[in-house]
Design a protein around this motif. Structure first.
Motif, PDB file in Angstrom:
ATOM      1  N   GLN A   1      34.371 -21.074  43.096  1.00  0.00           N
ATOM      2  CA  GLN A   1      33.869 -20.322  41.942  1.00  0.00           C
ATOM      3  C   GLN A   1      33.167 -19.072  42.440  1.00  0.00           C
ATOM      4  OE1 GLN A   1      34.522 -21.263  38.942  1.00  0.00           O
ATOM      5  NE2 GLN A   1      33.069 -20.321  37.535  1.00  0.00           N
ATOM      6  N   GLY A   2      33.602 -17.893  41.918  1.00  0.00           N
ATOM      7  CA  GLY A   2      32.974 -16.655  42.324  1.00  0.00           C
ATOM      8  C   GLY A   2      31.674 -16.426  41.608  1.00  0.00           C
ATOM      9  N   LEU A   3      30.957 -15.385  42.039  1.00  0.00           N
ATOM     10  CA  LEU A   3      29.693 -15.043  41.407  1.00  0.00           C
ATOM     11  C   LEU A   3      29.904 -14.418  40.040  1.00  0.00           C
ATOM     12  CD1 LEU A   3      27.847 -13.622  44.510  1.00  0.00           C
ATOM     13  CD2 LEU A   3      27.575 -15.873  43.477  1.00  0.00           C
ATOM     14  N   LEU A   4      31.024 -13.746  39.879  1.00  0.00           N
ATOM     15  CA  LEU A   4      31.412 -13.166  38.597  1.00  0.00           C
ATOM     16  C   LEU A   4      32.834 -13.637  38.324  1.00  0.00           C
ATOM     17  CD1 LEU A   4      30.226  -9.471  39.094  1.00  0.00           C
ATOM     18  CD2 LEU A   4      29.099 -11.218  37.731  1.00  0.00           C
ATOM     19  N   VAL A   5      33.039 -14.258  37.204  1.00  0.00           N
ATOM     20  CA  VAL A   5      34.356 -14.788  36.878  1.00  0.00           C
ATOM     21  C   VAL A   5      34.802 -14.216  35.542  1.00  0.00           C
ATOM     22  CG1 VAL A   5      35.744 -16.842  36.479  1.00  0.00           C
ATOM     23  CG2 VAL A   5      33.867 -16.899  38.149  1.00  0.00           C
ATOM     24  N   GLU A   6      35.867 -13.423  35.586  1.00  0.00           N
ATOM     25  CA  GLU A   6      36.405 -12.814  34.366  1.00  0.00           C
ATOM     26  C   GLU A   6      37.509 -13.691  33.790  1.00  0.00           C
ATOM     27  OE1 GLU A   6      35.955  -9.124  37.209  1.00  0.00           O
ATOM     28  OE2 GLU A   6      36.608 -11.217  37.383  1.00  0.00           O
ATOM     29  N   SER A   7      37.649 -13.617  32.485  1.00  0.00           N
ATOM     30  CA  SER A   7      38.728 -14.317  31.808  1.00  0.00           C
ATOM     31  C   SER A   7      39.042 -13.593  30.514  1.00  0.00           C
ATOM     32  CB  SER A   7      38.345 -15.773  31.535  1.00  0.00           C
ATOM     33  OG  SER A   7      37.223 -15.834  30.677  1.00  0.00           O
ATOM     34  N   GLY A   8      40.174 -13.954  29.914  1.00  0.00           N
ATOM     35  CA  GLY A   8      40.509 -13.432  28.597  1.00  0.00           C
ATOM     36  C   GLY A   8      41.614 -12.398  28.554  1.00  0.00           C
ATOM     37  N   GLY A   9      42.081 -11.967  29.716  1.00  0.00           N
ATOM     38  CA  GLY A   9      43.146 -10.978  29.717  1.00  0.00           C
ATOM     39  C   GLY A   9      44.456 -11.563  29.233  1.00  0.00           C
ATOM     40  N   GLY A  10      45.442 -10.685  29.014  1.00  0.00           N
ATOM     41  CA  GLY A  10      46.737 -11.149  28.579  1.00  0.00           C
ATOM     42  C   GLY A  10      47.631 -10.020  28.147  1.00  0.00           C
ATOM     43  N   LEU A  11      48.772 -10.405  27.602  1.00  0.00           N
ATOM     44  CA  LEU A  11      49.761  -9.451  27.088  1.00  0.00           C
ATOM     45  C   LEU A  11      49.661  -9.434  25.570  1.00  0.00           C
ATOM     46  CD1 LEU A  11      52.287  -7.645  27.299  1.00  0.00           C
ATOM     47  CD2 LEU A  11      53.647  -9.755  27.347  1.00  0.00           C
TER      48      LEU A  11
END
Length: 122
Positions: A1-11
């Motif tokens: 697990q990173g210190l900052l974790v991004e999510s939610g991207g897509g097409l």
């Protein structure tokens, strides 16, 4: 697990909405700013939006009115709500935290996430 974790991207298609999330490790709670940057294919990284401890916000001119940055303190999430997406919004989006320097400048930020990809089709 990173210190900052991004999510939610897509097409998505032009005109659609997406909500990107950045989960911030408690080890980074002392950073004054949390920001989103993006890098489009073949282009330089650019500032998108930022928020500070006081919930003051900053936006790049081309996204004003379409993108909103917000913070959920309980869950340590900084979100980027993106509405009316355009093909020009296609990019890898990065969350970053930092404390010293101009809010719109990348060198202000000392910790970066791995990024999440957003593709907007016309």
């Amino acid at each position: 697990q990173g210190l900052l974790v991004e999510s939610g991207g897509g097409l998505v298609q032009a005109g659609d909405s997406l909500r990107l999330s950045c989960e911030v490790s408690e080890r980074l709670f002392d950073r004054f700013y949390t920001a989103w940057f993006r890098r489009a294919p073949g282009k330089e990284r650019e500032f998108v939006a930022a928020i500070n401890w006081n919930d003051d916000t900053w936006y790049e001119d081309s996204v004003k009115g379409r993108i909103t940055i917000s913070r959920e303190f309980v869950r340590s999430i900084v979100s980027l709500q993106m509405n009316n997406l355009k093909p020009d919004d296609t990019a890898d989006y990065y969350c970053a935290v930092g404390g010293f320097g101009p809010v719109r400048e990348a060198p202000t930020y000392d910790t970066w996430g791995q990024g999440t990809q957003v593709i907007v089709s016309s």
